[in-house]
Design an enzyme around this catalytic site. Structure first.
Site, PDB file in Angstrom:
ATOM      1  N   HIS A   1     -56.274  16.091 -53.271  1.00 50.96           N
ATOM      2  CA  HIS A   1     -55.118  16.023 -54.782  1.00 50.96           C
ATOM      3  C   HIS A   1     -55.871  14.931 -55.351  1.00 50.96           C
ATOM      4  O   HIS A   1     -55.737  14.969 -56.774  1.00 50.96           O
ATOM      5  CB  HIS A   1     -53.828  15.843 -54.334  1.00 50.96           C
ATOM      6  CG  HIS A   1     -53.018  16.990 -53.382  1.00 50.96           C
ATOM      7  ND1 HIS A   1     -52.397  16.912 -52.292  1.00 50.96           N
ATOM      8  CD2 HIS A   1     -53.162  18.459 -53.920  1.00 50.96           C
ATOM      9  CE1 HIS A   1     -51.989  18.196 -51.953  1.00 50.96           C
ATOM     10  NE2 HIS A   1     -52.434  19.154 -52.791  1.00 50.96           N
TER      11      HIS A   1
ATOM     12  N   LYS B   1     -38.783  26.517 -49.738  1.00 48.25           N
ATOM     13  CA  LYS B   1     -39.720  26.070 -49.249  1.00 48.25           C
ATOM     14  C   LYS B   1     -39.433  24.665 -48.211  1.00 48.25           C
ATOM     15  O   LYS B   1     -38.877  23.687 -48.832  1.00 48.25           O
ATOM     16  CB  LYS B   1     -41.099  25.768 -49.716  1.00 48.25           C
ATOM     17  CG  LYS B   1     -42.327  26.007 -49.094  1.00 48.25           C
ATOM     18  CD  LYS B   1     -43.684  25.968 -50.193  1.00 48.25           C
ATOM     19  CE  LYS B   1     -44.760  25.709 -49.569  1.00 48.25           C
ATOM     20  NZ  LYS B   1     -46.003  25.496 -50.490  1.00 48.25           N
TER      21      LYS B   1
ATOM     22  N   ARG C   1     -60.980  25.124 -53.454  1.00 52.62           N
ATOM     23  CA  ARG C   1     -61.750  24.521 -52.205  1.00 52.62           C
ATOM     24  C   ARG C   1     -62.447  26.074 -52.026  1.00 52.62           C
ATOM     25  O   ARG C   1     -63.636  25.885 -52.424  1.00 52.62           O
ATOM     26  CB  ARG C   1     -60.755  24.152 -51.251  1.00 52.62           C
ATOM     27  CG  ARG C   1     -60.023  22.884 -51.694  1.00 52.62           C
ATOM     28  CD  ARG C   1     -59.040  22.775 -50.554  1.00 52.62           C
ATOM     29  NE  ARG C   1     -58.084  23.891 -50.721  1.00 52.62           N
ATOM     30  CZ  ARG C   1     -56.808  23.899 -50.039  1.00 52.62           C
ATOM     31  NH1 ARG C   1     -56.346  22.746 -49.157  1.00 52.62           N
ATOM     32  NH2 ARG C   1     -56.203  24.870 -50.154  1.00 52.62           N
TER      33      ARG C   1
ATOM     34  N   SER D   1     -52.528  19.832 -47.224  1.00 50.02           N
ATOM     35  CA  SER D   1     -51.175  19.134 -46.742  1.00 50.02           C
ATOM     36  C   SER D   1     -50.843  19.801 -45.304  1.00 50.02           C
ATOM     37  O   SER D   1     -50.395  19.157 -44.632  1.00 50.02           O
ATOM     38  CB  SER D   1     -50.289  19.203 -47.806  1.00 50.02           C
ATOM     39  OG  SER D   1     -50.695  18.672 -49.069  1.00 50.02           O
TER      40      SER D   1
HETATM   41  O1  PNS Z   1     -49.357  23.294 -54.185  1.00 49.45           O
HETATM   42  P1  PNS Z   1     -48.954  24.656 -54.086  1.00 49.45           P
HETATM   43  O2  PNS Z   1     -47.847  24.977 -53.176  1.00 49.45           O
HETATM   44  O3  PNS Z   1     -50.064  25.517 -53.714  1.00 49.45           O
HETATM   45  O4  PNS Z   1     -48.354  24.882 -55.412  1.00 49.45           O
HETATM   46  C1  PNS Z   1     -47.790  26.093 -55.961  1.00 49.45           C
HETATM   47  C2  PNS Z   1     -47.287  25.976 -57.372  1.00 49.45           C
HETATM   48  C3  PNS Z   1     -46.038  24.924 -57.368  1.00 49.45           C
HETATM   49  C4  PNS Z   1     -48.454  25.789 -58.510  1.00 49.45           C
HETATM   50  C5  PNS Z   1     -46.549  27.612 -57.590  1.00 49.45           C
HETATM   51  O5  PNS Z   1     -45.914  27.868 -56.489  1.00 49.45           O
HETATM   52  C6  PNS Z   1     -45.584  27.540 -58.848  1.00 49.45           C
HETATM   53  O6  PNS Z   1     -46.161  27.296 -59.986  1.00 49.45           O
HETATM   54  N1  PNS Z   1     -44.449  27.596 -58.739  1.00 49.45           N
HETATM   55  C7  PNS Z   1     -43.433  27.759 -59.654  1.00 49.45           C
HETATM   56  C8  PNS Z   1     -42.576  29.005 -59.855  1.00 49.45           C
HETATM   57  C9  PNS Z   1     -43.557  29.924 -60.548  1.00 49.45           C
HETATM   58  O7  PNS Z   1     -44.091  29.515 -61.774  1.00 49.45           O
HETATM   59  N2  PNS Z   1     -43.848  31.108 -60.045  1.00 49.45           N
HETATM   60  C10 PNS Z   1     -44.925  32.144 -60.575  1.00 49.45           C
HETATM   61  C11 PNS Z   1     -46.249  31.837 -60.307  1.00 49.45           C
HETATM   62  S1  PNS Z   1     -47.252  33.190 -60.790  1.00 49.45           S
END
Ligand code: PNS
Length: 160
Positions: free
Chosen positions: A19, A43, A92, A130
């Protein structure tokens, strides 16, 4: 909208060196980069959102254009409320593509002016996540070189 502001969203539970590598790469391209930690009630996380924000702030003090905050709700709404034009995501392996493309297409459908920009971390971090870092630390093995020494200390405290 400010073209120079990008948002780097994620769970960061905990932030890894992958990150941080991406934040450094992103901050060389975008004059302002807002690292945004999702407040997700569904989560199950190891670290609180406040702890994750603190760890990210500690690790990015040397980067002038980088700020860290938390957000909740839809990412596109948060990005629009901040006037951001771009979302930054790390890619990745090939296995990341499906999830990332689904999200990027959905976000584009909701907010056509918001571009998702994908960047690759350095190859030393290509396998890092993570989730795996937590598993290795929970198994009692060192995670040196995967997270910062400060994050490794916090992991040990949490899991002891
Ligand atoms: O580190 P992660 O868990 O892969 O991040 C995921 C994240 C936070 C980018 C994604 O879950 C997100 O944007 N959540 C906010 C809710 C949202 O906008 N959902 C629709 C996504 S198409």
């Amino acid at each position: 909208m400010t073209a120079e502001l990008a948002i780097y969203p994620g769970s960061f539970d905990p932030p890894t060196l992958g990150h941080l590598d991406l934040i450094e790469r992103g901050s060389r391209i975008f004059p302002r980069l807002l690292v945004a930690v999702l407040r997700n009630t569904e989560k199950q996380a190891l670290f609180t959102v406040a702890e994750r924000v603190e760890m990210l702030r500690e690790a990015t003090t040397h980067l002038a254009g980088v700020e860290v905050c938390e957000f909740e709700g839809l990412l596109v709404d948060f990005a629009q409320s901040r006037g951001a034009r771009a979302l930054l995501r790390g890619i990745r392996a090939i296995s990341d593509y499906e999830y990332e493309f689904q999200m990027a297409w959905m976000n584009r459908r909701m907010a056509p002016d918001l571009e998702t920009v994908f960047m690759m971390p350095g190859e030393a971090y290509a396998y890092l996540s993570s989730r795996l870092v937590k598993e290795v630390a929970a198994g009692g093995r060192p995670v040196t070189g995967m997270v910062s020494p400060a994050v490794e200390r916090r992991l040990r405290q949490k899991l002891s």
